[in-house]
Design a protein around this motif. Structure first.
Motif, short mmCIF file in Angstrom:
data_model
loop_
_atom_site.label_atom_id
_atom_site.label_comp_id
_atom_site.label_asym_id
_atom_site.label_seq_id
_atom_site.Cartn_x
_atom_site.Cartn_y
_atom_site.Cartn_z
N ASP A 88 42.11 33.74 51.36
CA ASP A 88 42.32 35.28 51.57
C ASP A 88 41.06 36.11 51.98
O ASP A 88 39.93 35.70 51.16
N GLN A 89 41.07 37.15 52.59
CA GLN A 89 39.99 37.79 53.11
C GLN A 89 39.56 38.60 51.75
O GLN A 89 38.39 38.98 51.75
N ASP A 90 40.43 39.04 50.95
CA ASP A 90 40.20 39.75 49.78
C ASP A 90 39.69 38.79 48.72
O ASP A 90 40.34 38.08 47.77
N THR A 91 38.27 38.59 48.40
CA THR A 91 37.57 37.43 47.71
C THR A 91 37.78 37.67 46.04
O THR A 91 37.77 36.88 45.27
N ARG A 92 38.14 39.12 45.86
CA ARG A 92 38.53 39.24 44.65
C ARG A 92 39.69 38.47 43.97
O ARG A 92 39.88 38.14 42.73
N LYS A 93 40.65 38.02 44.74
CA LYS A 93 41.88 37.32 44.22
C LYS A 93 41.48 35.90 43.79
O LYS A 93 42.19 35.26 43.11
#
Length: 122
Positions: A88-93
């Motif tokens: 996922d592009q949102d690495t916080r996930k």
């Protein structure tokens, strides 16, 4: 179901459900539905918001999975079980743990019923 539960306790449960303000009650054992109660036909067709009930059941099931060794602990990142999160592009996930999900503290804005039309649909 009756073979594993004392028949007097089962009768008491059914009497309690019938006399209470319960709209519906479903009991399954394995892959079989062993008891269905609906106050009326409208109750059988109506969709209910059960958000908190779902969270409670999920928490119980996670506890059972930990006890059975299927999940190490609640601090395990969910990417362990859902590897697509790693892409996922949102690495916080990637940092979200089971505990974050159970306690609703993953840190993402979520409009409960707002612009996403969060009510159940058939």
């Amino acid at each position: 179901m009756m073979g594993r539960i004392n028949s007097d306790k089962w009768a008491s449960f059914r009497h309690f459900i019938d006399k209470s303000k319960v709209h519906s009650c479903l009991v399954s054992s394995g892959d079989k539905m062993v008891y269905e109660y609906y106050r009326n036909k409208k109750s059988q067709k109506k969709l209910y918001k059960i958000n908190s009930v779902t969270k409670s059941i999920t928490s119980c099931l996670v506890g059972i999975a930990i006890q059975q060794g299927l999940i190490r602990d609640v601090h395990t990142p969910i990417a362990h079980y859902f590897p697509s999160i790693l892409k996922d592009q949102d690495t916080r996930k990637q940092q979200i743990t089971i505990d974050h999900l159970l306690s609703m503290t993953a840190g993402f804005d979520w409009p409960e019923l707002g612009e996403w039309n969060g009510w159940p649909h058939r």
